[in-house]
Scaffold this motif. Structure first.
Motif, PDB file in Angstrom:
ATOM      1  N   THR A  35      25.400  17.006  21.231  1.00 57.32           N
ATOM      2  CA  THR A  35      26.787  16.947  21.702  1.00 57.32           C
ATOM      3  C   THR A  35      27.627  17.570  20.586  1.00 57.32           C
ATOM      4  OG1 THR A  35      27.658  14.892  20.748  1.00 57.32           O
ATOM      5  CG2 THR A  35      26.237  14.661  22.689  1.00 57.32           C
ATOM      6  N   VAL A  38      27.411  14.332  17.468  1.00 58.16           N
ATOM      7  CA  VAL A  38      26.079  14.106  16.901  1.00 58.16           C
ATOM      8  C   VAL A  38      25.089  14.269  18.056  1.00 58.16           C
ATOM      9  CG1 VAL A  38      26.896  12.467  15.124  1.00 58.16           C
ATOM     10  CG2 VAL A  38      26.157  11.588  17.360  1.00 58.16           C
ATOM     11  N   TYR A  39      23.786  14.240  17.767  1.00 57.02           N
ATOM     12  CA  TYR A  39      22.797  14.266  18.850  1.00 57.02           C
ATOM     13  C   TYR A  39      22.759  12.893  19.536  1.00 57.02           C
ATOM     14  CZ  TYR A  39      20.770  18.916  18.188  1.00 57.02           C
ATOM     15  OH  TYR A  39      20.571  20.272  18.147  1.00 57.02           O
ATOM     16  N   GLY A  40      22.477  12.898  20.854  1.00 59.93           N
ATOM     17  CA  GLY A  40      22.392  11.657  21.616  1.00 59.93           C
ATOM     18  C   GLY A  40      20.969  11.435  22.123  1.00 59.93           C
ATOM     19  N   ARG A  60      16.876  -0.747  18.821  1.00 60.42           N
ATOM     20  CA  ARG A  60      18.232  -1.296  18.749  1.00 60.42           C
ATOM     21  C   ARG A  60      18.316  -2.629  19.477  1.00 60.42           C
ATOM     22  NH1 ARG A  60      23.286   2.393  20.590  1.00 60.42           N
ATOM     23  NH2 ARG A  60      24.895   1.105  19.741  1.00 60.42           N
ATOM     24  N   ASN A  64      23.855  -4.464  22.031  1.00 61.14           N
ATOM     25  CA  ASN A  64      24.760  -3.433  21.507  1.00 61.14           C
ATOM     26  C   ASN A  64      24.913  -2.357  22.589  1.00 61.14           C
ATOM     27  OD1 ASN A  64      26.231  -1.652  20.027  1.00 61.14           O
ATOM     28  ND2 ASN A  64      24.758  -1.418  18.364  1.00 61.14           N
ATOM     29  N   LEU A  66      25.761   0.726  25.325  1.00 63.27           N
ATOM     30  CA  LEU A  66      25.583   2.179  25.287  1.00 63.27           C
ATOM     31  C   LEU A  66      26.810   2.872  25.880  1.00 63.27           C
ATOM     32  CD1 LEU A  66      21.946   2.186  26.718  1.00 63.27           C
ATOM     33  CD2 LEU A  66      22.635   2.209  24.303  1.00 63.27           C
ATOM     34  N   ILE A 102      37.043   2.863  26.609  1.00 63.87           N
ATOM     35  CA  ILE A 102      36.480   1.630  27.164  1.00 63.87           C
ATOM     36  C   ILE A 102      37.406   1.058  28.232  1.00 63.87           C
ATOM     37  CG2 ILE A 102      35.748  -0.724  26.609  1.00 63.87           C
ATOM     38  CD1 ILE A 102      34.738   0.442  24.000  1.00 63.87           C
ATOM     39  N   THR A 119      32.680  -4.565  30.450  1.00 61.09           N
ATOM     40  CA  THR A 119      33.423  -3.327  30.191  1.00 61.09           C
ATOM     41  C   THR A 119      32.417  -2.200  29.983  1.00 61.09           C
ATOM     42  OG1 THR A 119      33.455  -3.798  27.827  1.00 61.09           O
ATOM     43  CG2 THR A 119      35.373  -4.518  29.107  1.00 61.09           C
ATOM     44  N   ALA A 121      31.891   1.864  28.230  1.00 60.56           N
ATOM     45  CA  ALA A 121      32.384   2.950  27.379  1.00 60.56           C
ATOM     46  C   ALA A 121      32.056   4.275  28.071  1.00 60.56           C
ATOM     47  CB  ALA A 121      31.703   2.881  26.013  1.00 60.56           C
ATOM     48  N   ALA A 143      23.816   7.252  26.357  1.00 58.30           N
ATOM     49  CA  ALA A 143      23.264   7.832  25.129  1.00 58.30           C
ATOM     50  C   ALA A 143      23.907   7.248  23.887  1.00 58.30           C
ATOM     51  CB  ALA A 143      23.438   9.355  25.116  1.00 58.30           C
ATOM     52  N   PRO A 144      23.117   6.511  23.108  1.00 59.37           N
ATOM     53  CA  PRO A 144      23.547   6.190  21.748  1.00 59.37           C
ATOM     54  C   PRO A 144      23.247   7.394  20.871  1.00 59.37           C
ATOM     55  CG  PRO A 144      21.388   5.242  22.140  1.00 59.37           C
ATOM     56  CD  PRO A 144      21.785   5.964  23.418  1.00 59.37           C
ATOM     57  N   SER A 145      23.670   7.365  19.632  1.00 58.77           N
ATOM     58  CA  SER A 145      23.297   8.422  18.695  1.00 58.77           C
ATOM     59  C   SER A 145      21.766   8.421  18.554  1.00 58.77           C
ATOM     60  CB  SER A 145      23.984   8.197  17.352  1.00 58.77           C
ATOM     61  OG  SER A 145      23.832   6.847  16.937  1.00 58.77           O
ATOM     62  N   GLU A 182      30.502  10.604  14.881  1.00 55.80           N
ATOM     63  CA  GLU A 182      30.538  10.220  16.284  1.00 55.80           C
ATOM     64  C   GLU A 182      31.969  10.163  16.821  1.00 55.80           C
ATOM     65  OE1 GLU A 182      29.525   8.412  13.790  1.00 55.80           O
ATOM     66  OE2 GLU A 182      27.467   7.685  14.061  1.00 55.80           O
ATOM     67  N   GLY A 233      28.817  -3.017  18.223  1.00 58.04           N
ATOM     68  CA  GLY A 233      27.832  -2.384  17.345  1.00 58.04           C
ATOM     69  C   GLY A 233      28.202  -2.462  15.881  1.00 58.04           C
TER      70      GLY A 233
HETATM   71  O1  TXA Z   1      29.769  10.674  19.560  1.00 58.45           O
HETATM   72  C1  TXA Z   1      29.257   9.696  20.105  1.00 58.45           C
HETATM   73  O2  TXA Z   1      29.921   8.778  20.602  1.00 58.45           O
HETATM   74  C2  TXA Z   1      27.711   9.658  20.170  1.00 58.45           C
HETATM   75  C3  TXA Z   1      27.258  10.797  21.073  1.00 58.45           C
HETATM   76  C4  TXA Z   1      25.777  10.765  21.333  1.00 58.45           C
HETATM   77  O3  TXA Z   1      27.984  10.784  22.269  1.00 58.45           O
HETATM   78  N1  TXA Z   1      27.264   8.374  20.652  1.00 58.45           N
HETATM   79  C5  TXA Z   1      27.319   7.230  19.898  1.00 58.45           C
HETATM   80  O4  TXA Z   1      26.750   6.115  20.494  1.00 58.45           O
HETATM   81  O5  TXA Z   1      27.805   7.202  18.790  1.00 58.45           O
HETATM   82  P1  TXA Z   1      26.355   4.803  19.677  1.00 58.45           P
HETATM   83  O6  TXA Z   1      25.633   3.954  20.673  1.00 58.45           O
HETATM   84  O7  TXA Z   1      25.617   5.158  18.469  1.00 58.45           O
HETATM   85  O8  TXA Z   1      27.710   4.125  19.334  1.00 58.45           O
HETATM   86  C6  TXA Z   1      28.466   3.561  20.381  1.00 58.45           C
HETATM   87  C7  TXA Z   1      29.365   2.474  19.876  1.00 58.45           C
HETATM   88  C8  TXA Z   1      28.617   1.238  19.451  1.00 58.45           C
HETATM   89  O9  TXA Z   1      29.185   0.757  18.236  1.00 58.45           O
HETATM   90  C9  TXA Z   1      28.890   0.260  20.591  1.00 58.45           C
HETATM   91  O10 TXA Z   1      28.918  -1.060  20.148  1.00 58.45           O
HETATM   92  C10 TXA Z   1      30.244   0.732  21.097  1.00 58.45           C
HETATM   93  O11 TXA Z   1      30.187   2.110  20.993  1.00 58.45           O
HETATM   94  N2  TXA Z   1      30.440   0.381  22.521  1.00 58.45           N
HETATM   95  C11 TXA Z   1      29.746   0.836  23.577  1.00 58.45           C
HETATM   96  N3  TXA Z   1      30.160   0.239  24.720  1.00 58.45           N
HETATM   97  C12 TXA Z   1      31.137  -0.613  24.362  1.00 58.45           C
HETATM   98  C13 TXA Z   1      31.956  -1.525  25.076  1.00 58.45           C
HETATM   99  N4  TXA Z   1      31.841  -1.701  26.400  1.00 58.45           N
HETATM  100  N5  TXA Z   1      32.866  -2.244  24.382  1.00 58.45           N
HETATM  101  C14 TXA Z   1      32.996  -2.076  23.036  1.00 58.45           C
HETATM  102  N6  TXA Z   1      32.247  -1.238  22.307  1.00 58.45           N
HETATM  103  C15 TXA Z   1      31.327  -0.505  22.949  1.00 58.45           C
END
Ligand code: TXA
Ligand code: MG
Length: 351
Positions: A35, A38-40, A60, A64, A66, A102, A119, A121, A143-145, A182, A233
């Motif tokens: 992306t 970062v990579y997902g 993970r 936490n 996605l 969100i 909720t 994201a 996709a998380p990182s 990110e 997270g």
């Molecule tokens: O740039 C990015 O956002 C990258 C690329 C791959 O798109 N993705 C990314 O995903 O950083 P991840 O999973 O590494 O980080 C997502 C963060 C986590 O800290 C998670 O807790 C938070 O977003 N998150 C996800 N859904 C949520 C929600 N419903 N409420 C609050 N926080 C949320």
């Protein structure tokens, strides 16, 4: 599992490769992809089995949540029955781009994707490969990182291979990413919009578009906000190298001298040492691994190089690391946020 690594052009992704990757997603498999941030590590967001696999591949905790990636603004309507006006205001100005929003989740979103939350994201990335993959995979990619849990995020296919080889079906390689940290995360489910994670898009920019204040670090304009939301997270250990990492803050020459003294002492004690710094001070450091973020003051370049730099310490078996700090202007806020987490909050003043 055998991981296929496919080179794919960033601007004109090969339709055959995208079709293959899309099939993997539709069948419940996993594809790591680039992306702009970062990579997902992608799986079908509407398939609970796919999110289970993502958590497993990443190592993970499954509470936490996605991020669900889309490639058409209107696709958000399936994910939420209550998209606020602020959602459209931000989406129209900043999507596709490095912003995650969100909102309340609809029943269509599996609770395994949201980590049990009500909720969701949502992010609409600008990277052409990400967009093509999302559409080929059915429109909704969780996709998380693409890093093992706790490690720095991945900004190249080589780093994805390091963390995920044998754990995903395919890695799409479009070379290094453009931004390097990110996406900015903003939570629109409370009374006041809240910044949950800083990124390239600043809280000032969000407030300007929304025409109202945004909660940042639990406060609005210095006033604490009761029960301000946090990203789930953020409670986990993040981005951290294996060695003990300490940030040193202060005037550039004082910081340099302090790090030089720390290195001498650490060497005398037999440690393998590392320094994270800007190009101008790098020659001053006699360390086993000196990771350079780029020219001092170029915060965009620092953001791009940050996670690779953090990864280089583990690759070199470093046990003690010192890092310079940056200003918190622009993307500097995100750089300092990741650095502070990587250092587990260890910051000392240079004296
Ligand atoms: O740039 C990015 O956002 C990258 C690329 C791959 O798109 N993705 C990314 O995903 O950083 P991840 O999973 O590494 O980080 C997502 C963060 C986590 O800290 C998670 O807790 C938070 O977003 N998150 C996800 N859904 C949520 C929600 N419903 N409420 C609050 N926080 C949320
Ligand atoms: Mg992450």
């Amino acid at each position: 599992m055998e991981t296929a690594v496919i080179r794919i052009d960033k601007d004109t992704p090969d339709p055959g490769a995208i079709a293959r990757a899309g099939e993997i997603l539709r069948a419940g498999g996993l594809v790591a992809f680039p992306t702009e941030t970062v990579y997902g590590l992608g799986g079908d967001a509407l398939n609970p089995e796919a999110s289970r696999k993502i958590y497993e591949a990443k190592g993970r905790p499954s509470d936490n949540p996605l991020i669900v990636h889309i490639a058409r603004m209107e696709d958000a309507e399936l994910l939420s029955d209550a998209l606020p006006e602020d959602f459209y205001a931000l989406g129209r100005k900043l999507w596709p781009g490095p912003l995650t929003i969100i909102v309340p989740a609809s029943d269509r979103v599996p609770r395994s994707t949201t980590g049990g939350l009500s909720t969701v994201a949502i992010r609409f990335p600008s990277h052409p490969v990400a967009q093509a993959l999302i559409l080929a995979g059915g429109g909704y990619v969780a996709a998380p990182s693409a890093n093992r849990s706790g490690r720095p995020s991945t900004t190249s296919a080589e780093d994805c291979i390091q963390d995920l080889s044998g754990r995903v079906d395919m890695i799409l390689d479009s070379g290094p990413v453009g931004i390097g940290v990110e996406s900015t995360i903003v939570d629109l489910t409370g009374e006041i919009p809240a910044l949950l994670r800083p990124g390239k898009i600043t809280p000032q920019r969000l407030a300007e578009i929304l025409g109202k204040p945004v909660i940042h670090d639990g406060a609005v304009k210095g006033q604490a906000v009761e029960g301000a939301p946090k990203a789930p997270g953020m409670k986990y250990r993040h981005y951290a190298p294996k060695g003990v990492f300490t940030l040193v803050r202060g005037e550039v020459p004082a910081v340099r001298d302090r790090i030089v003294r720390e290195l001498e002492q650490a060497h005398a004690e037999g440690y393998r040492t590392g320094v994270l710094c800007f190009a101008d001070t790098a020659p001053a450091f006699d360390a086993d691994c000196v990771a350079v973020l780029g020219p001092r003051g170029d915060l965009e370049e620092a953001a791009r190089n940050l996670f690779r730099a953090l990864r280089s310490f583990d690759e070199n078996g470093i046990d003690r690391i010192w890092g310079e700090t940056t200003s918190e202007e622009g993307v500097g806020l995100a750089v300092m946020n990741r650095l502070t987490k990587a250092a587990g909050g260890r910051i000392v003043d240079a004296i």
